[in-house]
Write an enzyme that holds these catalytic residues in place. Structure first.
Site, short mmCIF file in Angstrom:
data_model
loop_
_atom_site.label_atom_id
_atom_site.label_comp_id
_atom_site.label_asym_id
_atom_site.label_seq_id
_atom_site.Cartn_x
_atom_site.Cartn_y
_atom_site.Cartn_z
N GLU A 137 -3.81 3.02 -2.83
CA GLU A 137 -4.99 2.16 -2.61
C GLU A 137 -5.40 1.40 -3.86
O GLU A 137 -5.91 0.28 -3.78
CB GLU A 137 -6.17 3.02 -2.11
N GLU B 202 -3.39 10.73 3.73
CA GLU B 202 -4.68 11.41 3.89
C GLU B 202 -4.76 12.08 5.28
O GLU B 202 -5.37 13.12 5.43
CB GLU B 202 -5.82 10.39 3.70
N ALA C 106 -4.02 2.90 6.19
CA ALA C 106 -4.94 2.20 7.07
C ALA C 106 -4.34 0.82 7.35
O ALA C 106 -3.52 0.34 6.58
CB ALA C 106 -6.29 2.06 6.38
N GLY D 103 -4.02 6.09 3.74
CA GLY D 103 -4.59 6.81 4.87
C GLY D 103 -3.55 7.64 5.62
O GLY D 103 -3.90 8.65 6.25
C1 3H9 Z 1 -5.74 2.71 2.97
O1 3H9 Z 1 -4.97 3.44 3.53
C2 3H9 Z 1 -7.21 3.00 2.85
C3 3H9 Z 1 -7.56 4.44 3.11
O2 3H9 Z 1 -7.44 5.23 1.95
C4 3H9 Z 1 -9.00 4.59 3.52
C5 3H9 Z 1 -9.38 4.06 4.82
C6 3H9 Z 1 -10.78 4.47 5.22
N1 3H9 Z 1 -1.49 -2.52 7.03
O3 3H9 Z 1 6.08 -4.39 2.60
P1 3H9 Z 1 6.92 -4.77 3.78
C7 3H9 Z 1 2.97 -5.07 6.85
S1 3H9 Z 1 -5.25 1.25 2.32
C8 3H9 Z 1 -1.11 -3.63 7.68
O4 3H9 Z 1 7.57 -6.09 3.78
P2 3H9 Z 1 8.81 -2.69 3.14
C9 3H9 Z 1 3.36 -6.09 5.78
O5 3H9 Z 1 2.32 -7.00 5.58
C10 3H9 Z 1 -3.54 1.14 2.70
N2 3H9 Z 1 0.10 -4.21 7.52
O6 3H9 Z 1 8.02 -3.65 4.12
C11 3H9 Z 1 4.60 -6.71 6.40
O7 3H9 Z 1 4.16 -7.61 7.40
P3 3H9 Z 1 5.01 -8.92 7.73
C12 3H9 Z 1 -2.71 1.95 1.80
C13 3H9 Z 1 0.94 -3.63 6.67
O8 3H9 Z 1 9.73 -1.91 3.98
C14 3H9 Z 1 5.25 -5.54 7.11
O9 3H9 Z 1 4.21 -4.56 7.30
N3 3H9 Z 1 -1.33 1.69 2.07
C15 3H9 Z 1 0.60 -2.49 5.95
O10 3H9 Z 1 9.32 -3.44 1.97
C16 3H9 Z 1 6.39 -4.93 6.35
O11 3H9 Z 1 5.96 -4.61 5.03
C17 3H9 Z 1 -0.64 0.76 1.38
O12 3H9 Z 1 -1.13 0.13 0.49
C18 3H9 Z 1 -0.69 -1.92 6.15
N4 3H9 Z 1 -1.08 -0.81 5.51
O13 3H9 Z 1 7.71 -1.69 2.55
C19 3H9 Z 1 0.82 0.60 1.77
N5 3H9 Z 1 1.64 -2.14 5.15
O14 3H9 Z 1 6.32 -8.42 8.23
C20 3H9 Z 1 1.17 -0.84 1.87
C21 3H9 Z 1 2.61 -3.04 5.39
O15 3H9 Z 1 4.18 -9.62 8.74
N6 3H9 Z 1 2.50 -1.04 2.34
N7 3H9 Z 1 2.19 -3.95 6.29
O16 3H9 Z 1 5.11 -9.65 6.41
C22 3H9 Z 1 3.62 -0.92 1.56
O17 3H9 Z 1 3.56 -0.51 0.42
C23 3H9 Z 1 4.93 -1.33 2.16
O18 3H9 Z 1 4.66 -2.19 3.24
C24 3H9 Z 1 5.84 -0.19 2.67
C25 3H9 Z 1 7.06 -0.79 3.39
C26 3H9 Z 1 6.32 0.65 1.46
C27 3H9 Z 1 5.12 0.70 3.63
#
Ligand code: 3H9
Length: 691
Positions: A127, A107, A65, A104
């Site tokens: 999450e 999911e 999400a 998400g």
């Molecule tokens: C969810 O899904 C809830 C659902 O179950 C239910 C819903 C009803 N959203 O980490 P990076 C941005 S909760 C918005 O440096 P990497 C991050 O802030 C979500 N922005 O890259 C950064 O921005 P900036 C569950 C996001 O290659 C940029 O992307 N998912 C999101 O080292 C690059 O990120 C997670 O918890 C997001 N979801 O790693 C996954 N994710 O460039 C969270 C990232 O402005 N994300 N950004 O600083 C991660 O673990 C890592 O970002 C990922 C890439 C592994 C994907």
């Protein structure tokens, strides 16, 4: 065909390919959800289409999400409504996964009828790291596809699994060839059509649940085994309850239950704190004052001076990242001891299965020992980790100046000393930087990168980049006593030491901190580190409780006695001897001991820390309040679910913080004189988050 700015739709033969391109991580934002829903509906209505592939461009499949949309009014289609469109599609949907299918994102893949992934892909429901549970059916579908035990593990740990492991557990149906995802996914879709395979819905599967029925101990055992890890966090227990619900409730009721618990977590301050930590960690890596095109210096070889606990740990970081290290000691005994300890650490890691046994030799092969500093002449970066005394450090740097090649980065691991003073011992102070690692340096995530008044910008940029290369969270700080972390620690020390003289016991102080969420209390931590660190027996003068304990040979855990007594198994009990020392010392100081409440202990310690954090911010030693939070969370065990001292203060409300500080100042003196920054922010109606 363009569906909207982020989604395209193409038909190849009888397969519709829905492609999402929403950098950086294809988070499921409003536009992404709208585009995908509309493309799926187009495919359903298109008589030429028999099946569809859902695929992403860029570095990853949907990373979840869009966290930036949390707390804002929902926009249709919500993720759950998009999932209904996909799951109930009358034509098969194939999710094609590369990069990371997270939260998400996974999911959404779980409502597709088939899943294919490249071997390098990873899948996970992280999450829990944001203080949440998978709220788009993850808690109800994952146990149905991988079984209850694995689902509990995956969702409470939050760490992703490889595509291969995902395939083994049934989460992924097929592995594609690396680099061939699109073609292989289309081929799978065609096979599904040709073989007239059914529209499989994870929600309808029961075989894995049936295997867990009648075994309530699965959940209790899981709770017990993880009690320490989950302590204080709300999300893991909510996840466990949702998984229990998969056995007790029909799917739709389970979904309602999941929604209710998700909403509770989302509204809770823990999730706000953990989301703050997520963004703050990423923010910390950015240095606003540096131009985007600043050159990063190559670091092909590193030198470390000092093979003690700190130097050895530092060297391991580079060997782990494949960077060769020359480790220098003053004599062979110390050098061999240091290298032996490093090998021992690697062997223990390998024995625990966290490293391949053959990697022990590979990593040791990257470490070259030497007793001649001259051997550092070809290093791009040299880090000094010798005795914490200014004269010793200055001598090392003067010598380094003569040996290091032009352009080399000269770094000190000092915890408190003035790095400008150290740099002045060289002819190139602009090449000097602080790299403050935290013990054990191969484990702790934090790296304070200390800029002096002269440090060259490209060295700062290189150090910050290097932090990421070696798996650390680098935080740029200014050169002032104790930098950020230890200066706030000194504020905590001051109060803790005073509180035990005024009437609190060390165990009462420790319990307050433990209950707040720290892994360990203040005095337990001191005993563990060793009371004699920084203590000089030659100049000792019984000037405080710690010195007296040291003079009695009570140096902490290692001598089986400090503030606590310890048995052979390091089990602690409050020490009557230490208590007597405290009482006698208080009496000598003319302090009349009184009852000190837990509330007073918490207030004095936490508000002193917040106040010091504000001063650090005001002086520009930290550039953002969130950087202070990251330092204390990653380096000192501040509970993640409380977001760091500055976030915690904002949560109390800065006017409340100011009132408390004024009251504490009146009762306990100048240590609590409010930082001018707090006064200013309160006057402007702002919080630390706006500072
Ligand atoms: C969810 O899904 C809830 C659902 O179950 C239910 C819903 C009803 N959203 O980490 P990076 C941005 S909760 C918005 O440096 P990497 C991050 O802030 C979500 N922005 O890259 C950064 O921005 P900036 C569950 C996001 O290659 C940029 O992307 N998912 C999101 O080292 C690059 O990120 C997670 O918890 C997001 N979801 O790693 C996954 N994710 O460039 C969270 C990232 O402005 N994300 N950004 O600083 C991660 O673990 C890592 O970002 C990922 C890439 C592994 C994907």
């Amino acid at each position: 065909m363009k569906v909207n700015d982020v989604v395209t739709y193409a038909v190849e033969g009888s397969i519709a390919v829905i492609t999402v391109n929403s950098p950086p991580v294809n988070a499921l934002s409003n536009a992404v959800r709208q585009g995908v829903a509309s493309a799926v509906e187009t495919a359903i209505g298109d008589p030429a289409v028999g099946a569809m592939v859902l695929i992403c461009e860029g570095r990853t499949f949907f990373a979840g999400a869009d966290i930036t949309e949390f707390g804002k009014p929902p926009v249709e289609p919500t993720l759950r409504n998009l999932q209904l469109v996909v799951e109930n599609a009358t034509k098969p949907v194939i999710a094609a996964i590369h990069g990371t299918a997270l939260g998400g994102g996974l999911e959404l893949a779980l409502v597709a009828h088939y899943r294919i992934a490249v071997p390098s892909a990873k899948c996970g429901l992280p999450e829990v790291n944001l203080g949440l549970l998978p709220g788009a059916g993850g808690t109800q579908r994952l146990p149905r596809i991988v079984g209850v035990a694995k689902a509990l593990d995956l969702m409470t740990a939050g760490s992703p699994v490889s595509a291969k492991a995902a395939k083994e557990m049934g989460l992924i149906d097929e592995l594609a060839a690396e680099g061939q995802l699109r073609a292989d996914a289309i081929a799978l879709a065609q096979r599904v059509l040709d073989e007239d395979r059914p529209l499989l819905k994870v929600r309808d599967r029961t075989e894995k649940l049936d295997a867990a029925r009648g075994k309530p101990e699965i959940f209790d055992d899981f709770r017990k085994a993880n009690a320490r890890k989950f302590r204080g966090f709300n999300a893991p227990e909510a996840i466990i309850r949702c998984v229990e619900a998969t056995l007790d409730l029909p799917f739709d009721e389970g979904m309602t239950f999941e929604r209710q618990l998700f909403n509770e977590l989302q509204a809770d301050s823990q999730s706000a704190a953990q989301r703050h930590v997520f963004f703050s960690e990423r923010q910390a890596a950015k240095v606003d004052s540096l131009p985007a095109d600043i050159p990063i210096l190559p670091i092909a070889k590193v030198g470390v001076i000092g093979a003690g606990t700190m130097g050895g740990g530092i060297a391991m970081n580079f060997a782990n990242a494949g960077i060769p290290v020359t480790l220098v000691e003053t004599n062979e005994d110390a050098l061999f001891r240091g290298l032996r300890i490093i090998r021992g650490n690697y062997e223990t890691t390998a024995r625990k299965g966290k490293m391949k046994p053959e990697d022990v030799d590979t990593r040791m092969g990257l470490l070259t020992g030497s007793i001649a500093m001259e051997d550092l002449a070809d290093c791009d970066l040299i880090i000094e980790a010798v005795f914490e005394q200014i004269d010793v450090k200055r001598e090392v740097f003067a010598k380094l100046d003569r040996i290091a090649k032009p352009g080399a980065i000269l770094a000190t691991n000092t915890s408190y000393l003035d790095i400008d003073d150290i740099a002045a011992a060289t002819s190139r102070p602009d090449s000097v930087v602080g790299l403050h690692f935290f013990s054990p340096a191969n484990v702790m995530k934090l790296l304070e990168v200390v800029r002096t008044k002269d440090t060259k910008p490209e060295i700062i940029a290189t150090a910050m980049k290097l932090a990421k290369t070696i798996g650390k969270i680098g935080v740029l700080v200014g050169n002032g006593y104790g930098f950020v972390g230890n200066r706030i620690l000194a504020a905590r020390n001051g109060q803790a030491d005073q509180l035990i003289l005024e009437g609190a016991t060390p165990w009462a102080v420790d319990k307050v901190l433990y209950d707040f969420g720290f892994a360990m209390g203040h005095f337990q931590m001191r005993d563990l580190v060793g009371l004699d660190v920084g203590w000089n027996p030659k100049t000792t003068s019984s000037a405080n409780v710690r010195e007296i304990l040291n003079e009695m040979g009570r140096h902490g855990q290692k001598t089986k006695g400090g503030f606590y007594d310890y048995d052979e198994n390091r089990k602690q009990t409050p020490s009557p001897v230490a208590m007597q020392v405290i009482e006698d010392f208080a009496a000598k100081q003319g302090i009349v001991r009184r009852d000190v409440s837990d509330a007073e202990i918490q207030d004095r310690i936490l508000f002193a820390m917040v106040n010091e954090g504000a001063r650090i911010l005001d002086e520009g030693i930290a550039s953002r309040a969130s950087d202070v939070d990251i330092v204390w969370i990653t380096g000192y065990g501040w509970p993640k679910y409380r977001g760091g001292p500055m976030f915690w203060a904002d949560l109390q409300g800065l006017p409340t913080v100011l009132d408390r500080l004024k009251a504490l100042e009146a009762a306990h003196g100048a240590a609590f004189a409010p930082s001018p920054l707090i006064e200013r922010l309160v006057a402007q109606g702002k919080g630390f988050k706006d500072a």
